[in-house]
Design a protein around this motif. Structure first.
Motif, PDB file in Angstrom:
ATOM      1  N   ALA A  55     173.563 -66.852  44.354  1.00 20.91           N
ATOM      2  CA  ALA A  55     172.161 -66.459  44.507  1.00 20.91           C
ATOM      3  C   ALA A  55     171.819 -66.110  45.951  1.00 20.91           C
ATOM      4  N   HIS A  56     172.410 -66.832  46.928  1.00 17.86           N
ATOM      5  CA  HIS A  56     172.026 -66.598  48.316  1.00 17.86           C
ATOM      6  C   HIS A  56     172.469 -65.218  48.814  1.00 17.86           C
ATOM      7  N   THR A  57     173.455 -64.602  48.136  1.00 11.91           N
ATOM      8  CA  THR A  57     173.932 -63.294  48.590  1.00 11.91           C
ATOM      9  C   THR A  57     173.026 -62.150  48.131  1.00 11.91           C
ATOM     10  N   VAL A  58     172.147 -62.404  47.158  1.00 12.49           N
ATOM     11  CA  VAL A  58     171.280 -61.329  46.654  1.00 12.49           C
ATOM     12  C   VAL A  58     169.805 -61.685  46.783  1.00 12.49           C
ATOM     13  N   THR A  59     169.486 -62.733  47.541  1.00 16.68           N
ATOM     14  CA  THR A  59     168.080 -63.106  47.701  1.00 16.68           C
ATOM     15  C   THR A  59     167.296 -61.982  48.365  1.00 16.68           C
ATOM     16  N   GLY A  60     167.864 -61.383  49.406  1.00 18.46           N
ATOM     17  CA  GLY A  60     167.187 -60.262  50.058  1.00 18.46           C
ATOM     18  C   GLY A  60     166.981 -59.096  49.116  1.00 18.46           C
ATOM     19  N   ARG A  61     167.937 -58.866  48.277  1.00 16.97           N
ATOM     20  CA  ARG A  61     167.824 -57.791  47.282  1.00 16.97           C
ATOM     21  C   ARG A  61     166.692 -58.075  46.300  1.00 16.97           C
ATOM     22  N   LEU A  62     166.527 -59.358  45.914  1.00 17.69           N
ATOM     23  CA  LEU A  62     165.427 -59.736  45.027  1.00 17.69           C
ATOM     24  C   LEU A  62     164.081 -59.488  45.701  1.00 17.69           C
ATOM     25  N   TYR A  63     163.959 -59.893  46.967  1.00 18.16           N
ATOM     26  CA  TYR A  63     162.689 -59.683  47.670  1.00 18.16           C
ATOM     27  C   TYR A  63     162.358 -58.194  47.774  1.00 18.16           C
ATOM     28  N   THR A  64     163.368 -57.372  48.029  1.00 11.78           N
ATOM     29  CA  THR A  64     163.144 -55.926  48.081  1.00 11.78           C
ATOM     30  C   THR A  64     162.673 -55.403  46.724  1.00 11.78           C
ATOM     31  N   THR A  65     163.312 -55.887  45.650  1.00 13.85           N
ATOM     32  CA  THR A  65     162.946 -55.454  44.299  1.00 13.85           C
ATOM     33  C   THR A  65     161.513 -55.843  43.971  1.00 13.85           C
ATOM     34  N   LEU A  66     161.137 -57.098  44.278  1.00 15.74           N
ATOM     35  CA  LEU A  66     159.784 -57.551  43.953  1.00 15.74           C
ATOM     36  C   LEU A  66     158.743 -56.854  44.826  1.00 15.74           C
ATOM     37  N   SER A  67     159.067 -56.593  46.081  1.00 12.90           N
ATOM     38  CA  SER A  67     158.125 -55.858  46.936  1.00 12.90           C
ATOM     39  C   SER A  67     157.903 -54.452  46.414  1.00 12.90           C
ATOM     40  N   ASP A  68     158.986 -53.809  45.990  1.00 13.24           N
ATOM     41  CA  ASP A  68     158.867 -52.479  45.401  1.00 13.24           C
ATOM     42  C   ASP A  68     158.042 -52.520  44.118  1.00 13.24           C
ATOM     43  N   LEU A  69     158.233 -53.584  43.327  1.00 11.08           N
ATOM     44  CA  LEU A  69     157.473 -53.729  42.083  1.00 11.08           C
ATOM     45  C   LEU A  69     155.990 -53.919  42.371  1.00 11.08           C
ATOM     46  N   ARG A  70     155.655 -54.714  43.376  1.00  8.45           N
ATOM     47  CA  ARG A  70     154.248 -54.924  43.729  1.00  8.45           C
ATOM     48  C   ARG A  70     153.601 -53.631  44.203  1.00  8.45           C
ATOM     49  N   ARG A  71     154.362 -52.821  44.946  1.00  6.14           N
ATOM     50  CA  ARG A  71     153.810 -51.526  45.368  1.00  6.14           C
ATOM     51  C   ARG A  71     153.607 -50.595  44.174  1.00  6.14           C
ATOM     52  N   THR A  72     154.469 -50.735  43.156  1.00  4.49           N
ATOM     53  CA  THR A  72     154.400 -49.826  42.015  1.00  4.49           C
ATOM     54  C   THR A  72     153.230 -50.154  41.095  1.00  4.49           C
ATOM     55  N   ILE A  73     153.056 -51.431  40.745  1.00  5.43           N
ATOM     56  CA  ILE A  73     152.034 -51.795  39.750  1.00  5.43           C
ATOM     57  C   ILE A  73     150.823 -52.482  40.375  1.00  5.43           C
ATOM     58  N   GLY A  74     150.851 -52.712  41.685  1.00  3.12           N
ATOM     59  CA  GLY A  74     149.717 -53.337  42.342  1.00  3.12           C
ATOM     60  C   GLY A  74     150.048 -54.735  42.823  1.00  3.12           C
ATOM     61  N   ALA A  75     149.651 -55.041  44.054  1.00  2.00           N
ATOM     62  CA  ALA A  75     149.984 -56.343  44.646  1.00  2.00           C
ATOM     63  C   ALA A  75     149.341 -57.490  43.884  1.00  2.00           C
ATOM     64  N   ALA A  76     148.161 -57.255  43.272  1.00  2.00           N
ATOM     65  CA  ALA A  76     147.477 -58.337  42.570  1.00  2.00           C
ATOM     66  C   ALA A  76     148.143 -58.694  41.250  1.00  2.00           C
ATOM     67  N   ALA A  77     148.999 -57.815  40.726  1.00  2.00           N
ATOM     68  CA  ALA A  77     149.603 -58.058  39.411  1.00  2.00           C
ATOM     69  C   ALA A  77     150.687 -59.114  39.468  1.00  2.00           C
ATOM     70  N   VAL A  78     151.405 -59.213  40.590  1.00  2.00           N
ATOM     71  CA  VAL A  78     152.493 -60.191  40.744  1.00  2.00           C
ATOM     72  C   VAL A  78     152.143 -61.090  41.918  1.00  2.00           C
ATOM     73  N   HIS A  79     152.032 -62.378  41.654  1.00  2.00           N
ATOM     74  CA  HIS A  79     151.742 -63.276  42.770  1.00  2.00           C
ATOM     75  C   HIS A  79     152.789 -64.381  42.840  1.00  2.00           C
ATOM     76  N   HIS A  80     152.891 -64.976  44.021  1.00  2.00           N
ATOM     77  CA  HIS A  80     153.882 -66.006  44.312  1.00  2.00           C
ATOM     78  C   HIS A  80     153.142 -67.264  44.701  1.00  2.00           C
ATOM     79  N   ARG A  81     153.298 -68.300  43.874  1.00  2.00           N
ATOM     80  CA  ARG A  81     152.577 -69.546  44.128  1.00  2.00           C
ATOM     81  C   ARG A  81     153.443 -70.703  43.655  1.00  2.00           C
ATOM     82  N   ASP A  82     153.479 -71.765  44.436  1.00  2.00           N
ATOM     83  CA  ASP A  82     154.271 -72.954  44.092  1.00  2.00           C
ATOM     84  C   ASP A  82     155.740 -72.593  43.864  1.00  2.00           C
ATOM     85  N   ASP A  83     156.255 -71.691  44.692  1.00  2.00           N
ATOM     86  CA  ASP A  83     157.658 -71.263  44.636  1.00  2.00           C
ATOM     87  C   ASP A  83     158.016 -70.594  43.317  1.00  2.00           C
TER      88      ASP A  83
END
Length: 662
Positions: free
Chosen positions: A489-517
């Motif tokens: 998992a630690h080798t693709v964590t950065g890739r996950l963050y890039t994917t989720l950031s791209d997803l938030r830009r695509t569908i809106g930042a309010a649609a995906v939130h990060h809370r309590d890890d």
């Protein structure tokens, strides 16, 4: 490609401007840095007066030209590297294998003919071994370590030839088809389904690696081609071979798994595999005791090589025999059996008979004494990967686990229990209309303010659908292990963050939130059709009146299989759980019907949702018989038997199914 070409065109124009504009400006303003070789008098004047206006101008001009030359060289070298890597990628672009070409043609024929299927004979869906394209961006070096090329795939536990990897994927599909066949719509509300456990990480990694090597767009060429020829089935083995070297046990496990996987799909009868208990213990370690107790489909164990030869002599057809050694008393019997041509022997160590192969840990072979001559590459597996793959084989032949039937109870759908579903099912206060609508029942699609939104990365699609399937939220580790199975998992964590950031830009930042890890889809901003289906199923399961109407709402909310067209390994359990919600509703509605014809129509509709379920077929046959259509009932069961046989499954005897509630 339609998205990348503007950027590539802009980069090309920038390169041309860099190469052309600066030298033109320098020529126009300062001229050439050196008009010719300086004369002796000019050299003397420069030594006497080095810092004149002329010498400073010439020096600055020369420096500007040198800077331009350096930048131009760097840009041209980078462009040349991209061209060379693109050429290497084109040379490695694989053509479809005969198996893939056949699967594609069958899928096309099924798609064209599905609309003409009879109501009482649902069309059998094509079950592909591989899935849709993975993330279109270049593969990172970390991920490249876990994927192979056209000849095979590499996972954390070893290396598998492509054909063996495809057999692993086919076995996993067979497990889920078997679970669909065996499932009985609930006869009462009860605990969650116990047969929806996901398969092992090893299986998921093999399926993901198959997808990458089949579909990845990797112009950067991170994957290096395999140079040795790959050994798919056991045809590369001589009649007798002794495996030695550091990879001998790894290769022995690969031979064992490959033989047992191949036996699943042999229409003319599988090749029996016989192994001594000592050899099995050497290969599996402590897991051998469990394997001996539970049994492995297609594998027979004996106490000694003598017993194995006795067992093989009484078996029709060719036998694969695996032994840890060849004792002197059994040597002559083994030689005689090899002469008959009905036996292939693999010895995990030295042997006086047959060939001797040295195997390294990556599966590369060479004849002992001829290390300079490269041989076939064998499947190699460690103990964990072998145990995982043997567990899949066991699941394909596991005994039926039936719940006690209650013929007097009215079937009711099983209620979902996640908090978001409960909130949606019990909410009475009007909520603001979400701006994002996610459809994942059927072909996935996203609508933002009524307009389609393109989600271009497969990893982004997986993340979005995972969060929809788990509205309670998922942590970063859970997401990475699902999207990139078998990779630390630690080798693709950065890739996950890039994917989720791209997803938030695509569908809106309010649609995906990060809370309590945990990452979640915000139900105030996102509407998901799966959530509506689950809420309808919960209301139907807890309704006190109008059961028929409640079940019909569940049926109406189901518009297709979860994420149709995708076969990500993590998708199997939630897809089957979702399918069961609707066939529970169909079965419950049919049982509550007083009109036999209407009950038959509901059961036929349920069979279109799941044409592999035995319980639904027997209930539909019972309904046809009750209407006096004995021929139709017989034809329905006959077609069903053939569908199961085509998938590699046997029908369930009628006495082992739960009686219909009428």
């Amino acid at each position: 490609m339609a998205v990348k070409w503007p950027r590539r065109l802009a980069a090309l124009l920038a390169l041309l401007l860099l190469l052309v504009v600066p030298p033109l400006l320098l020529l126009r303003i300062a001229g050439w840095p050196i008009a010719g070789m300086p004369s002796g008098q000019q050299m003397q004047e420069w030594v006497a007066h080095p810092l004149t206006e002329g010498t400073l101008t010439a020096g600055l001009t020369l420096l500007a030209w040198l800077i331009w030359l350096f930048v131009a060289y760097t840009a041209i070298a980078a462009a040349a590297r991209r061209v060379r890597s693109g050429a290497r990628w084109l040379r490695r672009l694989p053509l479809p294998t005969p198996l893939q070409a056949t699967a594609t043609s069958v899928a096309g024929a099924a798609a064209l003919g599905a609309g003409h299927a009879a109501v009482a004979q649902p069309a059998e869906p094509v079950v592909p071994v591989t899935a849709s394209a993975v993330d279109g961006s270049p593969i990172s070096p970390d991920i490249a370590n876990t994927v192979g090329v056209e000849e095979g795939v590499t996972i954390a536990g070893g290396w598998l030839p492509r054909e063996t990897a495809e057999q692993v994927a086919a076995a996993s599909v067979l497990v889920w088809l078997r679970r669909r066949r065996d499932y009985q719509p609930m006869t009462r509300s009860g605990p969650p389904h116990h047969d929806l456990a996901p398969l092992s990480t090893t299986v998921a990694a093999v399926r993901a690696a198959l997808d990458v090597t089949t579909h990845a767009d990797d112009p950067a060429g991170h994957s290096s081609p395999v140079k040795a020829r790959a050994a798919g089935p056991l045809t590369v083995l001589p009649t007798a071979v002794a495996l030695t070297g550091p990879g001998a046990l790894h290769a022995g496990r690969g031979v064992l798994v490959t033989a047992l996987l191949a036996a699943l799909r042999q229409p003319t009868g599988p090749t029996p595999t016989v192994i001594t208990r000592v050899a099995l213990t050497k290969l599996l370690g402590p897991a051998a005791a469990v394997a001996l107790q539970q049994g492995i489909p297609g594998l027979q164990t004996t106490a000694s090589l003598e017993d194995a030869l006795t067992l093989a002599s009484g078996t029709a057809g060719k036998v694969l025999l695996i032994s840890e050694t060849v004792p002197a008393p059994a040597g002559s019997r083994l030689a005689a059996a090899l002469d008959t041509g009905t036996l292939t022997a693999v010895v995990l160590g030295t042997s006086p008979l047959g060939a001797a192969w040295h195997v390294d840990v990556q599966g590369h072979t060479s004849e002992v004494g001829r290390s300079h001559e490269s041989g076939a590459r064998l499947c190699v597996l460690d103990q964990v990967a072998t145990t995982d793959l043997l567990a899949v084989l066991t699941l394909t032949r596991a005994p039926l686990q039936r719940q006690p039937a209650d013929a007097t109870a009215v079937p009711r759908p099983r209620p979902p229990v996640d908090p978001v579903t409960l909130a949606a099912a019990t909410a009475e206060v009007a909520k603001p209309t979400p701006s994002v609508h996610l459809r994942i029942l059927g072909k996935p699609a996203v609508l933002a303010d009524g307009r389609p939104v393109a989600v271009r990365r497969s990893a982004a699609w997986q993340g979005l659908i995972l969060l929809a399937v788990h509205p309670e939220g998922l942590g970063a580790r859970q997401l990475t292990e699902a999207i990139w199975p078998g990779i630390p998992a630690h080798t693709v964590t950065g890739r996950l963050y890039t994917t989720l950031s791209d997803l938030r830009r695509t569908i809106g930042a309010a649609a995906v939130h990060h809370r309590d890890d945990r990452y979640r889809l915000d139900p105030d901003h996102v509407d998901v059709d799966l959530w509506r289906l689950r809420a309808a199923a919960h209301r139907a399961a807890t309704a006190l009146t109008d059961h028929t109407g409640a079940w019909q709402k569940v049926i109406d909310a189901y518009t297709g299989d979860l994420a149709t067209g995708h076969t990500w390994a993590w998708l199997d359990p939630p897809r089957e759980a979702t399918r069961r919600l609707v066939i529970d509703a169909y079965a419950a509605a049919a049982a509550a019907q007083s009109e036999p014809q209407r009950a038959l129509e509901l059961l036929e509709a349920a069979l279109r949702v799941d044409p592999y379920n035995a319980h639904l077929h027997h209930r539909a046959a019972d309904a046809l018989t009750a209407l006096g259509d004995h021929s139709g009932a017989a034809q329905l069961l006959h077609r069903y038997t053939h569908r199961l046989a085509d998938a590699g499954l046997a029908p369930i005897p009628l006495g082992q199914t739960t009686p219909s509630s009428r």
